[in-house]
Design a protein around this motif. Structure first.
Motif, PDB file in Angstrom:
ATOM      1  N   LEU A  92       0.862  -1.178   0.000  1.00  0.00           N
ATOM      2  CA  LEU A  92       0.000   0.000   0.000  1.00  0.00           C
ATOM      3  C   LEU A  92       0.898   1.227   0.000  1.00  0.00           C
ATOM      4  CD1 LEU A  92      -3.026   0.966   0.345  1.00  0.00           C
ATOM      5  CD2 LEU A  92      -2.569   1.004   2.811  1.00  0.00           C
ATOM      6  N   ASP A  93       0.580   2.203  -0.813  1.00  0.00           N
ATOM      7  CA  ASP A  93       1.426   3.387  -0.885  1.00  0.00           C
ATOM      8  C   ASP A  93       1.177   4.374   0.247  1.00  0.00           C
ATOM      9  OD1 ASP A  93       2.952   2.951  -3.419  1.00  0.00           O
ATOM     10  OD2 ASP A  93       0.927   2.839  -4.241  1.00  0.00           O
ATOM     11  N   ALA A  94      -0.091   4.618   0.578  1.00  0.00           N
ATOM     12  CA  ALA A  94      -0.402   5.623   1.594  1.00  0.00           C
ATOM     13  C   ALA A  94      -1.746   5.308   2.240  1.00  0.00           C
ATOM     14  CB  ALA A  94      -0.437   7.020   0.975  1.00  0.00           C
ATOM     15  N   LEU A  95      -1.839   5.609   3.522  1.00  0.00           N
ATOM     16  CA  LEU A  95      -3.074   5.418   4.278  1.00  0.00           C
ATOM     17  C   LEU A  95      -3.424   6.748   4.944  1.00  0.00           C
ATOM     18  CD1 LEU A  95      -3.860   2.368   6.570  1.00  0.00           C
ATOM     19  CD2 LEU A  95      -4.719   4.640   7.063  1.00  0.00           C
ATOM     20  N   PHE A  96      -4.655   7.228   4.715  1.00  0.00           N
ATOM     21  CA  PHE A  96      -5.109   8.527   5.213  1.00  0.00           C
ATOM     22  C   PHE A  96      -6.224   8.292   6.240  1.00  0.00           C
ATOM     23  CE2 PHE A  96      -3.360   9.163   1.034  1.00  0.00           C
ATOM     24  CZ  PHE A  96      -2.666  10.363   1.113  1.00  0.00           C
ATOM     25  N   VAL A  97      -6.089   8.897   7.423  1.00  0.00           N
ATOM     26  CA  VAL A  97      -7.045   8.669   8.511  1.00  0.00           C
ATOM     27  C   VAL A  97      -7.943   9.885   8.682  1.00  0.00           C
ATOM     28  CG1 VAL A  97      -7.299   8.131  10.962  1.00  0.00           C
ATOM     29  CG2 VAL A  97      -5.421   7.125   9.653  1.00  0.00           C
ATOM     30  N   ALA A  98      -9.269   9.653   8.626  1.00  0.00           N
ATOM     31  CA  ALA A  98     -10.247  10.743   8.642  1.00  0.00           C
ATOM     32  C   ALA A  98     -10.342  11.433   9.999  1.00  0.00           C
ATOM     33  CB  ALA A  98     -11.619  10.227   8.220  1.00  0.00           C
ATOM     34  N   HIS A  99     -10.307  10.687  11.070  1.00  0.00           N
ATOM     35  CA  HIS A  99     -10.163  11.232  12.426  1.00  0.00           C
ATOM     36  C   HIS A  99      -9.759  10.097  13.357  1.00  0.00           C
ATOM     37  CE1 HIS A  99     -14.599  10.334  12.278  1.00  0.00           C
ATOM     38  NE2 HIS A  99     -14.393   9.889  13.517  1.00  0.00           N
ATOM     39  N   SER A 100      -9.667  10.362  14.639  1.00  0.00           N
ATOM     40  CA  SER A 100      -8.940   9.439  15.511  1.00  0.00           C
ATOM     41  C   SER A 100      -9.813   8.566  16.400  1.00  0.00           C
ATOM     42  CB  SER A 100      -7.944  10.230  16.373  1.00  0.00           C
ATOM     43  OG  SER A 100      -7.034  10.910  15.544  1.00  0.00           O
ATOM     44  N   HIS A 101     -11.093   8.434  16.094  1.00  0.00           N
ATOM     45  CA  HIS A 101     -11.936   7.494  16.834  1.00  0.00           C
ATOM     46  C   HIS A 101     -11.534   6.059  16.521  1.00  0.00           C
ATOM     47  CE1 HIS A 101     -15.545  10.429  17.577  1.00  0.00           C
ATOM     48  NE2 HIS A 101     -14.521  10.651  18.381  1.00  0.00           N
ATOM     49  N   VAL A 102     -12.017   5.155  17.373  1.00  0.00           N
ATOM     50  CA  VAL A 102     -11.651   3.742  17.259  1.00  0.00           C
ATOM     51  C   VAL A 102     -11.959   3.179  15.881  1.00  0.00           C
ATOM     52  CG1 VAL A 102     -13.861   3.066  18.306  1.00  0.00           C
ATOM     53  CG2 VAL A 102     -11.974   1.437  18.252  1.00  0.00           C
ATOM     54  N   ASP A 103     -13.105   3.534  15.300  1.00  0.00           N
ATOM     55  CA  ASP A 103     -13.533   2.930  14.037  1.00  0.00           C
ATOM     56  C   ASP A 103     -12.846   3.547  12.826  1.00  0.00           C
ATOM     57  OD1 ASP A 103     -15.064   5.137  14.937  1.00  0.00           O
ATOM     58  OD2 ASP A 103     -16.643   4.738  13.495  1.00  0.00           O
ATOM     59  N   HIS A 104     -11.895   4.416  13.062  1.00  0.00           N
ATOM     60  CA  HIS A 104     -11.108   5.012  11.987  1.00  0.00           C
ATOM     61  C   HIS A 104      -9.608   4.777  12.193  1.00  0.00           C
ATOM     62  CE1 HIS A 104     -14.604   7.259  10.382  1.00  0.00           C
ATOM     63  NE2 HIS A 104     -14.976   7.229  11.653  1.00  0.00           N
ATOM     64  N   ALA A 105      -9.138   4.953  13.415  1.00  0.00           N
ATOM     65  CA  ALA A 105      -7.692   5.022  13.639  1.00  0.00           C
ATOM     66  C   ALA A 105      -7.083   3.834  14.377  1.00  0.00           C
ATOM     67  CB  ALA A 105      -7.352   6.304  14.412  1.00  0.00           C
ATOM     68  N   LEU A 106      -7.902   2.973  14.980  1.00  0.00           N
ATOM     69  CA  LEU A 106      -7.334   1.920  15.835  1.00  0.00           C
ATOM     70  C   LEU A 106      -6.327   1.052  15.096  1.00  0.00           C
ATOM     71  CD1 LEU A 106      -7.358   0.445  18.597  1.00  0.00           C
ATOM     72  CD2 LEU A 106      -9.111  -1.076  17.612  1.00  0.00           C
ATOM     73  N   ASP A 107      -6.634   0.652  13.875  1.00  0.00           N
ATOM     74  CA  ASP A 107      -5.796  -0.303  13.145  1.00  0.00           C
ATOM     75  C   ASP A 107      -4.872   0.344  12.119  1.00  0.00           C
ATOM     76  OD1 ASP A 107      -7.224  -2.279  14.503  1.00  0.00           O
ATOM     77  OD2 ASP A 107      -8.624  -2.603  12.841  1.00  0.00           O
ATOM     78  N   ALA A 108      -4.900   1.664  12.022  1.00  0.00           N
ATOM     79  CA  ALA A 108      -4.174   2.321  10.934  1.00  0.00           C
ATOM     80  C   ALA A 108      -2.684   2.008  10.965  1.00  0.00           C
ATOM     81  CB  ALA A 108      -4.402   3.830  10.995  1.00  0.00           C
ATOM     82  N   ALA A 109      -2.079   2.059  12.143  1.00  0.00           N
ATOM     83  CA  ALA A 109      -0.645   1.796  12.234  1.00  0.00           C
ATOM     84  C   ALA A 109      -0.327   0.349  11.869  1.00  0.00           C
ATOM     85  CB  ALA A 109      -0.142   2.111  13.646  1.00  0.00           C
ATOM     86  N   GLU A 110      -1.184  -0.571  12.280  1.00  0.00           N
ATOM     87  CA  GLU A 110      -0.977  -1.986  11.946  1.00  0.00           C
ATOM     88  C   GLU A 110      -1.057  -2.212  10.438  1.00  0.00           C
ATOM     89  OE1 GLU A 110      -0.475  -6.186  12.549  1.00  0.00           O
ATOM     90  OE2 GLU A 110      -0.118  -4.457  13.860  1.00  0.00           O
ATOM     91  N   VAL A 111      -2.068  -1.624   9.796  1.00  0.00           N
ATOM     92  CA  VAL A 111      -2.221  -1.792   8.350  1.00  0.00           C
ATOM     93  C   VAL A 111      -1.044  -1.164   7.611  1.00  0.00           C
ATOM     94  CG1 VAL A 111      -3.632  -1.182   6.345  1.00  0.00           C
ATOM     95  CG2 VAL A 111      -4.731  -1.950   8.465  1.00  0.00           C
ATOM     96  N   ALA A 112      -0.679   0.059   8.011  1.00  0.00           N
ATOM     97  CA  ALA A 112       0.454   0.725   7.358  1.00  0.00           C
ATOM     98  C   ALA A 112       1.743  -0.055   7.587  1.00  0.00           C
ATOM     99  CB  ALA A 112       0.588   2.152   7.869  1.00  0.00           C
ATOM    100  N   GLY A 113       1.911  -0.579   8.791  1.00  0.00           N
ATOM    101  CA  GLY A 113       3.111  -1.341   9.086  1.00  0.00           C
ATOM    102  C   GLY A 113       3.229  -2.610   8.267  1.00  0.00           C
ATOM    103  N   ARG A 114       2.115  -3.304   8.079  1.00  0.00           N
ATOM    104  CA  ARG A 114       2.121  -4.553   7.315  1.00  0.00           C
ATOM    105  C   ARG A 114       2.342  -4.327   5.829  1.00  0.00           C
ATOM    106  NH1 ARG A 114      -0.207  -9.389   9.220  1.00  0.00           N
ATOM    107  NH2 ARG A 114      -0.785  -9.338  11.428  1.00  0.00           N
ATOM    108  N   THR A 115       1.916  -3.187   5.328  1.00  0.00           N
ATOM    109  CA  THR A 115       1.905  -2.963   3.871  1.00  0.00           C
ATOM    110  C   THR A 115       2.973  -1.999   3.382  1.00  0.00           C
ATOM    111  OG1 THR A 115       0.286  -1.182   4.133  1.00  0.00           O
ATOM    112  CG2 THR A 115      -0.578  -3.418   3.762  1.00  0.00           C
TER     113      THR A 115
END
Length: 311
Positions: A92-115
């Motif tokens: 994945l080239d880039a991941l953009f987070v809309a805001h920091s609630h659980v249903d938006h930001a909880l997994d963002a670092a994990e997904v970015a890290g894996r990809t």
């Protein structure tokens, strides 16, 4: 009282609205290898052309209702891995987070890290990523109005406002636990994302609210329109929301997002948010009426389905 409580926990089967499903692609094949979008629940969207891939939010853990409301929250790595495997996403080239609630930001670092993706978000999102030991050199603070080029995609973050009834308002001002509670993951800055590509332009507008006049300079073909909690607002609010997002951008195609129950795993059949939290039927009736009046196409997305946003 018990009857009312149980009624509030019921939800809608989206297959009852199959007449709104996208029929522009067959078997997920987009003619000509152009831009395609895959809806992955809430406001997680995967956008790709034949060269690059970008994603919003990347939320797949979807903890159960009781845990989400009263427990501590951690990324479910097995669910993240399973979702990425199902869509065949390894890079994945880039991941953009809309805001920091659980249903938006909880997994963002994990997904970015894996990809291998760069992670774009607010200061609050950065604090969540720090708690998960995300590589800080791959975090990119969002600057509203400043285009970010990812191959042929140009992504511009636009200031937005969370839907009414925010359960965790404010910003994450201090380091957050690696297993936070729901209210620890405060909204932070809220964004919509304008995505331009030679094939067309689209807007990902995750939260059912608006800032007057902000979207007018950003014309699009398609709006991915957040409708979470929209059904519990007044008709006047829904009309203003339509004007400020759909009419303001000139969109001719509206795709509702953020309507699914994000406390159900994606391995289960998708359902809407329980009626206690939203009124999906009212939201769809409103959108059907406004689309019929204006000639705008209304398309209800199916999870996992690859579609052409500009069909």
């Amino acid at each position: 009282m018990i009857k009312d409580l149980l009624s509030g926990l019921t939800s809608v089967d989206p297959t009852d609205y199959r007449h709104l499903y996208d029929t522009s692609t067959e078997d997920g094949v987009v003619p000509g290898g152009g831009v395609h979008v895959t809806f992955l629940g809430v406001s997680t969207l995967l956008l790709a052309d034949d060269e690059n891939t970008i994603m919003t939010d990347g939320f797949f853990s979807r903890p159960g209702l009781l845990r989400a409301r009263f427990g501590r929250l951690t990324t479910n790595r097995a669910r993240v891995a399973g979702a990425l495997a199902r869509i065949g996403l390894t890079d994945l080239d880039a991941l953009f987070v809309a805001h920091s609630h659980v249903d938006h930001a909880l997994d963002a670092a994990e997904v970015a890290g894996r990809t291998g993706a760069s992670l774009h978000g607010s200061t609050s999102t950065r604090r969540i990523a720090e708690a998960q030991n995300f590589d800080p050199t791959r975090f990119r603070p969002i600057e509203t109005g400043q285009p970010v080029q990812v191959g042929r995609f140009t992504v511009t973050a636009i200031p937005a406002q969370h839907s009414p009834g925010d359960l965790a308002p404010g910003h994450i001002e201090h380091p957050v636990s690696s297993s936070p509670r729901l209210t620890d993951l405060k909204t932070g800055d809220c964004y919509s994302f304008h995505v331009a590509h030679p094939d067309g332009a689209l807007l990902i507008h995750a939260s059912a609210n608006f800032l007057p006049g902000v979207l007018t300079p950003f014309p699009v073909d398609t709006v991915y329109l957040g409708i979470g909690a929209l059904g519990h607002q007044t008709e006047e609010f829904r009309d203003a929301y339509w004007r400020e997002v759909v009419e303001a951008t000139g969109a001719r195609r509206v795709v509702p997002i953020h309507w699914d129950n994000f406390t159900r795993a994606l391995t289960r059949p998708v359902r809407t948010l329980p009626r206690r939290f939203d009124d999906f039927e009212t939201s769809v009736r409103h959108l059907e009426r406004r689309c019929a009046e204006t000639g705008v196409l209304l398309v209800l997305p199916q999870v996992w389905q690859r579609t052409n946003p500009f069909a």
